[in-house]
Design a protein around this motif. Structure first.
Motif, PDB file in Angstrom:
ATOM      1  N   GLU A  83       0.839  -1.188   0.000  1.00 19.86           N
ATOM      2  CA  GLU A  83       0.000   0.000   0.000  1.00 19.86           C
ATOM      3  C   GLU A  83       0.879   1.245   0.000  1.00 19.86           C
ATOM      4  O   GLU A  83       1.968   1.257   0.545  1.00 19.86           O
ATOM      5  N   LYS A  88      -5.172   3.831  -3.538  1.00 22.40           N
ATOM      6  CA  LYS A  88      -6.084   3.819  -2.394  1.00 22.40           C
ATOM      7  C   LYS A  88      -6.042   2.451  -1.725  1.00 22.40           C
ATOM      8  O   LYS A  88      -5.855   1.419  -2.393  1.00 22.40           O
ATOM      9  N   ASP A  90      -8.449   0.866  -0.874  1.00 17.54           N
ATOM     10  CA  ASP A  90      -9.580   0.104  -1.414  1.00 17.54           C
ATOM     11  C   ASP A  90      -9.124  -0.989  -2.384  1.00 17.54           C
ATOM     12  O   ASP A  90      -9.847  -1.955  -2.603  1.00 17.54           O
ATOM     13  N   SER A  93      -8.772  -4.065  -0.241  1.00 16.20           N
ATOM     14  CA  SER A  93     -10.015  -4.508   0.394  1.00 16.20           C
ATOM     15  C   SER A  93     -11.085  -4.874  -0.636  1.00 16.20           C
ATOM     16  O   SER A  93     -12.069  -5.521  -0.300  1.00 16.20           O
ATOM     17  N   ASN A  94     -10.893  -4.470  -1.899  1.00 15.93           N
ATOM     18  CA  ASN A  94     -11.802  -4.812  -2.999  1.00 15.93           C
ATOM     19  C   ASN A  94     -11.010  -5.439  -4.141  1.00 15.93           C
ATOM     20  O   ASN A  94     -11.115  -5.023  -5.300  1.00 15.93           O
ATOM     21  N   TRP A  95     -10.192  -6.420  -3.777  1.00 15.66           N
ATOM     22  CA  TRP A  95      -9.251  -6.985  -4.742  1.00 15.66           C
ATOM     23  C   TRP A  95      -9.940  -7.523  -6.000  1.00 15.66           C
ATOM     24  O   TRP A  95      -9.445  -7.325  -7.117  1.00 15.66           O
ATOM     25  N   GLN A  97     -12.654  -6.566  -7.516  1.00 12.46           N
ATOM     26  CA  GLN A  97     -13.033  -5.453  -8.386  1.00 12.46           C
ATOM     27  C   GLN A  97     -11.796  -4.852  -9.048  1.00 12.46           C
ATOM     28  O   GLN A  97     -11.798  -4.581 -10.244  1.00 12.46           O
ATOM     29  N   ASN A 141     -11.901   4.967  -8.922  1.00  9.91           N
ATOM     30  CA  ASN A 141     -12.145   4.029  -7.814  1.00  9.91           C
ATOM     31  C   ASN A 141     -10.926   3.759  -6.944  1.00  9.91           C
ATOM     32  O   ASN A 141     -11.081   3.510  -5.750  1.00  9.91           O
ATOM     33  N   PHE A 142      -9.741   3.782  -7.529  1.00  4.27           N
ATOM     34  CA  PHE A 142      -8.600   3.234  -6.819  1.00  4.27           C
ATOM     35  C   PHE A 142      -7.360   4.125  -6.739  1.00  4.27           C
ATOM     36  O   PHE A 142      -6.310   3.693  -6.277  1.00  4.27           O
TER      37      PHE A 142
END
Length: 144
Positions: A83, A88, A90, A93-95, A97, A141-142
């Motif tokens: 990270e 982000k 995210d 945590s939203n791998w 996607q 998003n990221f």
């Protein structure tokens, strides 16, 4: 003897933590480099699509191929524990996607190559637009 064991364990943990941190920094540098190269090649494609640069079929094909090559390298820079940078939290945590977005990057960049192979600006324009939408969707998003 306990003191020696404790000292060795502490040194080992510190070394491991330093290695993980160095690996995270290298991963961040790697992925930023991949995206800088991608931008390097997308800029002239965007310029051609917008009419800001003269259309050059050979250059368009070269740039499209390089974008496609980068699409296969990008996800490698996002291992767990890396990270940071503009990424982000995210992502991790939203791998699923995020990974799906990386797959779409590969698909759309392959379509960009196919469009560039046609050798006309009319074929290239919509493919460049779709590539731009794909990049923007992931950035929204990221990316910070």
């Amino acid at each position: 003897m306990k003191k020696l064991t404790l000292t060795c364990l502490t040194v080992s943990l510190l070394f491991t933590a330093g290695t993980v941190l160095a690996d995270a920094e290298k991963s961040i540098e790697y992925r930023q480099s991949v995206f800088n190269v991608t931008k390097w090649h997308m800029d002239p494609l965007g310029g051609m699509a917008k009419g800001e640069l003269a259309y050059d079929a050979d250059a368009a094909l070269h740039h499209a191929r390089q974008v496609n090559a980068m699409s296969h390298m990008a996800e490698e820079g996002f291992a767990e524990g890396t990270e940071g940078g503009d990424a982000k939290a995210d992502i991790w945590s939203n791998w699923d996607q995020f990974s799906g977005g990386m797959e779409k990057f590969q698909q759309v960049s392959a379509e960009l190559v196919s469009a560039a192979e046609v050798g006309t600006l009319e074929a290239l324009r919509p493919a460049v637009g779709e590539m731009g939408k794909t990049c923007k969707g992931c950035h929204d998003n990221f990316r910070d």
